[in-house]
Design a protein around this motif. Structure first.
Motif, short mmCIF file in Angstrom:
data_model
loop_
_atom_site.label_atom_id
_atom_site.label_comp_id
_atom_site.label_asym_id
_atom_site.label_seq_id
_atom_site.Cartn_x
_atom_site.Cartn_y
_atom_site.Cartn_z
N ALA A 1 15.32 8.97 -1.35
CA ALA A 1 15.38 10.26 -2.04
C ALA A 1 15.81 10.03 -3.48
N ARG B 1 15.41 7.41 -5.22
CA ARG B 1 14.29 6.77 -5.90
C ARG B 1 13.27 7.81 -6.39
N THR B 2 12.96 8.79 -5.53
CA THR B 2 11.99 9.82 -5.94
C THR B 2 12.59 10.70 -7.04
N LEU B 3 13.92 10.70 -7.16
CA LEU B 3 14.55 11.52 -8.19
C LEU B 3 14.68 10.74 -9.51
N GLY B 4 14.04 9.58 -9.56
CA GLY B 4 13.96 8.85 -10.82
C GLY B 4 15.07 7.85 -11.06
N ARG C 1 10.28 5.66 -9.13
CA ARG C 1 11.07 6.45 -10.07
C ARG C 1 10.27 6.93 -11.28
N PHE D 1 12.27 15.73 1.99
CA PHE D 1 12.20 14.94 3.21
C PHE D 1 12.41 15.81 4.45
#
Lengths: 233, 219
Positions: free
Chosen positions: A119, A121-124, B73, B81
């Motif tokens: 999570a 990682r997906t948030l940058g 990223r 999720f």
């Protein structure tokens, strides 16, 4: 009597710092990565826990002694003799107590949900930020427990320390060594006092750890971190 | 426009899909184990396809032949999720703000402030709570707010409604439709519920055992 106590605390604290710095990366890697020979590497890491401290002391002596690869290098390059200094006691304590830190930290890292890192990682977030803001805080209770056990074990280290650091009063004579040589020389009063001190110290350490993991850890796991006591809706 | 062409083999199942989304909500529908979540993971970069090609608005995320894979990223994808994946040690506000710094440095303007997003999802009053103190529906909204705060170009939702009760589910469905209208980015939503599919889908991708069975505009 004060000298061995202060020295013991100093050596144990330094050993904990060494174990923390070395153990964190290794535990994190072993908790997440699979590679050939992992089992063998892990067995090597745990080995100091089951080997007699004299065997470790012998190994360290070979490695750190004047003619050993590390000892020789330090002597030739920096004109520094490691053996029979308090640094040698730190290394002996760190090696002996390392498996305790490693096992706690590894279990703690393995217990952190991978999805949380994903999570982030997906948030940058970059990997370092994820480690410092997500993985480490969540694994912290387990790591801290490992450090405390490590400290307690380092405090009681005798065999390996005697072999690599010797028994130099005021320099390398920690509590366990002082007790042994006090008994040897018939100073039962001195020995008894030190026995009391180290027993109290160790008991307090383990007692605090138990208390802390029962209260704080449970509350921390259930609700929020710092204000876990705050009311539920 | 999102273009996805993925081939990925697992022991026992091979995933093969090829689709394009321009706007609206694409529902990926199929039974459990049909490879729906893997598609989302490949698009977000959390998993690697064995071969294929993924791009979003001229930005190439993955190309098997060229050996390109953009790190997760940098993809600017919002991902909600299935189990929310909220950071348990951070307050709602800290969770929602976690994705902001990286984009701030890039100097991009924001469609909405944190407070706007919290307000829109009706979770302003929860901002100082921890995830452990929230209900399922509240967690879902926080997860959505957190994903939107990175200003994504695409939103992925993995079974977003499965853990909600009936009333919450209905409310949340309406909010998702509304959000998509405001945000104007493609949503990819994975579900195994035919009802959700009917209510939410602009287009549907039917999956079975890793294969794309049909790909059609919703009836």
């Amino acid at each position: 009597m004060l000298e061995p106590i202060l020295l013991s605390l100093k050596v144990a604290l330094a050993a904990v710092v060494v174990d923390f710095l070395v153990g964190l990366g290794i535990a994190r890697t072993m908790a997440r990565k699979e590679f050939p020979g992992k089992n063998a590497v892990e067995s090597l890491i745990i080995l100091p826990m089951v080997l007699p401290p004299t065997v470790l002391g012998y190994g360290l002596l070979i490695l750190l002694g004047k003619r050993g690869p590390v000892g020789n290098f330090l002597l030739e390059t920096f004109d520094f003799q490691l053996i029979f200094t308090w640094w040698a006691a730190v290394i002996a304590s760190a090696v002996v107590s390392f498996p305790l830190m490693y096992q706690s930290a590894k279990a703690a890292f393995a217990g952190v949900d991978v999805t949380l890192e994903q999570a982030a990682r997906t948030l940058g977030a970059r990997e370092m930020r994820i480690f410092l803001t997500v993985t480490l805080p969540l694994a912290w209770p387990g790591i801290l427990a490992g450090l405390v056990l490590c400290f307690a074990r380092a405090l009681g280290e005798f065999g390996a320390t005697l072999m690599v650091a010797g028994n130099i009063p005021g320099k390398t004579q920690t509590i366990p060594l002082a007790i042994y040589f006090a008994v040897e020389s018939g100073d039962t009063d001195g020995a008894r006092n030190l026995v009391l001190v180290i027993t109290l110290l160790s008991f307090a350490t383990v007692f605090w750890l138990n208390w802390w993991s029962r209260n704080k850890l449970q509350a921390w796991k259930k609700g929020g971190a710092c204000n876990a006591e705050s009311q539920h809706p | 426009m999102l273009k996805v062409n993925i081939h990925k083999a697992f022991p026992g199942i091979t995933i093969d899909v090829d689709f394009t989304v321009t706007e609206g909500i694409l529902v990926i529908f199929g039974p459990s184990g049909s490879g729906k979540s893997t598609i989302l993971n490949c698009i977000s970069g959390l998993q690697q396809p064995d071969a294929g090609h993924i791009s979003l608005n001229e930005r190439l995320f993955y190309s098997g032949s060229a050996g390109i894979s953009m790190p997760t990223r940098n993809r600017h994808i919002g991902y909600v999720f299935q189990d929310y994946a909220l950071f348990p040690h951070m307050t709602v506000k800290d969770n929602v703000m976690y994705g902001i710094p990286a984009r701030c440095k890039a100097g991009s303007g924001y469609r909405m402030t944190v407070l706007d997003v919290l307000e829109m999802l009706k979770i302003t009053h929860l901002q100082d709570r921890y995830p452990g103190q929230l209900s399922g529906g509240e967690k879902q909204r926080v997860a959505l707010a957190r994903a939107l705060m990175v200003e994504p170009d695409l939103l992925l939702l993995d079974e977003p409604l499965s853990a909600l009760d009936h009333a919450n589910r209905k409310a949340f469905q309406g909010e998702l439709l509304e959000l998509q209208r405001i945000w104007q980015i493609p949503f990819l939503l994975v579900t195994h519920s035919r009802k959700e599919m009917t209510v939410l889908a602009d287009e549907v991708l039917f999956m079975d055992k890793g294969r794309q069975v049909t790909y059609a505009p919703a009836a």
